[in-house]
Design a protein around this motif. Structure first.
Motif, PDB file in Angstrom:
ATOM      1  N   LEU A  52       0.973  -1.047  -0.010  1.00 41.40           N
ATOM      2  CA  LEU A  52      -0.051  -0.157  -0.126  1.00 41.40           C
ATOM      3  C   LEU A  52       0.791   1.187   0.098  1.00 41.40           C
ATOM      4  N   ASN A  53       0.571   1.961  -0.948  1.00 41.34           N
ATOM      5  CA  ASN A  53       1.326   3.400  -1.048  1.00 41.34           C
ATOM      6  C   ASN A  53       0.403   4.632  -0.950  1.00 41.34           C
ATOM      7  N   LEU A 104      -9.272  14.595   5.727  1.00 42.71           N
ATOM      8  CA  LEU A 104      -8.153  13.811   6.161  1.00 42.71           C
ATOM      9  C   LEU A 104      -6.994  13.981   5.148  1.00 42.71           C
ATOM     10  N   ASN A 105      -5.793  14.065   5.671  1.00 36.40           N
ATOM     11  CA  ASN A 105      -4.656  14.452   5.016  1.00 36.40           C
ATOM     12  C   ASN A 105      -3.501  13.669   5.433  1.00 36.40           C
ATOM     13  N   VAL A 106      -3.014  12.846   4.519  1.00 29.20           N
ATOM     14  CA  VAL A 106      -2.125  11.800   4.426  1.00 29.20           C
ATOM     15  C   VAL A 106      -0.930  12.279   3.623  1.00 29.20           C
ATOM     16  N   PRO A 107      -0.043  12.954   3.825  1.00 31.21           N
ATOM     17  CA  PRO A 107       1.170  13.247   3.073  1.00 31.21           C
ATOM     18  C   PRO A 107       1.903  12.044   2.224  1.00 31.21           C
ATOM     19  N   ARG A 108       2.084  10.984   3.308  1.00 26.06           N
ATOM     20  CA  ARG A 108       2.945   9.740   2.800  1.00 26.06           C
ATOM     21  C   ARG A 108       2.703   8.829   3.485  1.00 26.06           C
ATOM     22  N   LEU A 109       2.305   7.520   3.044  1.00 28.74           N
ATOM     23  CA  LEU A 109       2.393   6.222   3.911  1.00 28.74           C
ATOM     24  C   LEU A 109       2.647   5.133   3.036  1.00 28.74           C
ATOM     25  N   LEU A 169     -10.198   4.057   5.771  1.00 26.91           N
ATOM     26  CA  LEU A 169     -10.485   2.402   5.344  1.00 26.91           C
ATOM     27  C   LEU A 169     -11.333   2.368   4.144  1.00 26.91           C
ATOM     28  N   SER A 170     -12.254   3.229   4.094  1.00 27.31           N
ATOM     29  CA  SER A 170     -13.272   3.552   2.916  1.00 27.31           C
ATOM     30  C   SER A 170     -12.322   3.989   1.976  1.00 27.31           C
ATOM     31  N   LEU A 171     -11.511   4.808   2.006  1.00 21.40           N
ATOM     32  CA  LEU A 171     -10.372   5.119   0.663  1.00 21.40           C
ATOM     33  C   LEU A 171      -9.638   4.059   0.324  1.00 21.40           C
ATOM     34  N   VAL A 172      -9.238   3.327   1.290  1.00 24.11           N
ATOM     35  CA  VAL A 172      -8.397   2.201   0.852  1.00 24.11           C
ATOM     36  C   VAL A 172      -9.034   1.013   0.214  1.00 24.11           C
ATOM     37  N   ALA A 173     -10.271   0.835   0.649  1.00 23.78           N
ATOM     38  CA  ALA A 173     -11.113  -0.245   0.213  1.00 23.78           C
ATOM     39  C   ALA A 173     -11.723   0.172  -1.173  1.00 23.78           C
ATOM     40  N   GLY A 174     -11.575   1.203  -1.470  1.00 20.92           N
ATOM     41  CA  GLY A 174     -12.119   1.856  -2.773  1.00 20.92           C
ATOM     42  C   GLY A 174     -13.678   2.238  -2.755  1.00 20.92           C
ATOM     43  N   ILE A 175     -14.339   2.414  -1.572  1.00 22.73           N
ATOM     44  CA  ILE A 175     -15.635   2.661  -1.298  1.00 22.73           C
ATOM     45  C   ILE A 175     -15.575   4.262  -1.517  1.00 22.73           C
ATOM     46  N   ALA A 176     -14.641   4.940  -1.184  1.00 20.38           N
ATOM     47  CA  ALA A 176     -14.728   6.558  -1.145  1.00 20.38           C
ATOM     48  C   ALA A 176     -13.722   6.842  -2.156  1.00 20.38           C
ATOM     49  N   GLN A 177     -13.746   8.166  -2.679  1.00 20.34           N
ATOM     50  CA  GLN A 177     -12.677   8.713  -3.723  1.00 20.34           C
ATOM     51  C   GLN A 177     -12.044   9.628  -3.102  1.00 20.34           C
ATOM     52  N   ALA A 178     -10.738   9.874  -3.145  1.00 25.76           N
ATOM     53  CA  ALA A 178     -10.053  10.915  -2.746  1.00 25.76           C
ATOM     54  C   ALA A 178     -10.341  12.387  -3.521  1.00 25.76           C
ATOM     55  N   ASN A 179     -10.387  13.447  -2.956  1.00 27.56           N
ATOM     56  CA  ASN A 179     -10.317  14.784  -3.412  1.00 27.56           C
ATOM     57  C   ASN A 179      -9.027  14.916  -4.379  1.00 27.56           C
ATOM     58  N   SER A 180      -8.097  14.451  -3.830  1.00 24.75           N
ATOM     59  CA  SER A 180      -6.589  14.439  -4.505  1.00 24.75           C
ATOM     60  C   SER A 180      -5.639  13.512  -3.864  1.00 24.75           C
ATOM     61  N   GLY A 181      -4.519  13.323  -4.548  1.00 22.47           N
ATOM     62  CA  GLY A 181      -3.447  12.540  -4.394  1.00 22.47           C
ATOM     63  C   GLY A 181      -3.823  10.973  -4.871  1.00 22.47           C
ATOM     64  N   SER A 182      -2.933  10.198  -4.302  1.00 22.00           N
ATOM     65  CA  SER A 182      -2.895   8.846  -4.935  1.00 22.00           C
ATOM     66  C   SER A 182      -3.047   7.618  -3.765  1.00 22.00           C
ATOM     67  N   ILE A 183      -3.516   6.472  -4.329  1.00 24.88           N
ATOM     68  CA  ILE A 183      -3.494   5.211  -3.378  1.00 24.88           C
ATOM     69  C   ILE A 183      -3.156   4.199  -4.236  1.00 24.88           C
ATOM     70  N   THR A 184      -1.920   3.432  -4.156  1.00 24.63           N
ATOM     71  CA  THR A 184      -1.734   2.304  -5.129  1.00 24.63           C
ATOM     72  C   THR A 184      -1.720   1.208  -3.973  1.00 24.63           C
ATOM     73  N   PHE A 185      -2.394   0.086  -4.217  1.00 19.94           N
ATOM     74  CA  PHE A 185      -2.708  -1.063  -3.549  1.00 19.94           C
ATOM     75  C   PHE A 185      -2.215  -2.321  -4.455  1.00 19.94           C
ATOM     76  N   LEU A 186      -1.355  -2.999  -3.620  1.00 19.63           N
ATOM     77  CA  LEU A 186      -0.802  -3.997  -4.604  1.00 19.63           C
ATOM     78  C   LEU A 186      -0.307  -3.483  -5.982  1.00 19.63           C
TER      79      LEU A 186
END
Length: 66
Positions: free
Chosen positions: A5-6, A22-27, A49-66
């Motif tokens: 997860l990035n 919710l603000n996550v600069p880097r994880l 958790l909703s963002l990581v699961a794909g239930i909600a969509q971020a306003n900006s930024g990126s989530i890369t899972f696997l």
């Protein structure tokens, strides 16, 4: 180790609650790494958790899972 997860520059707020963002600069979470999600009520745990699961969509930024 390889990250499963990035998250980069993630910003999210629910449409009906613009007072909270919710603000996550880097994880990065690596394979086999254990993570405990903790925070006060209303701090964004379920939103995260909703963002990581794909239930909600971020306003900006990126989530890369696997």
């Amino acid at each position: 180790m390889s990250s499963v997860l990035n998250i980069k520059d993630l910003i999210f707020s629910w449409p009906d609650n613009q007072d909270f963002a919710l603000n996550v600069p880097r994880l990065a979470i690596d394979k086999a790494e254990k993570v405990f999600l903790r925070g006060a009520s209303g701090s964004g745990k379920t939103s995260f958790l909703s963002l990581v699961a794909g239930i909600a969509q971020a306003n900006s930024g990126s989530i890369t899972f696997l």
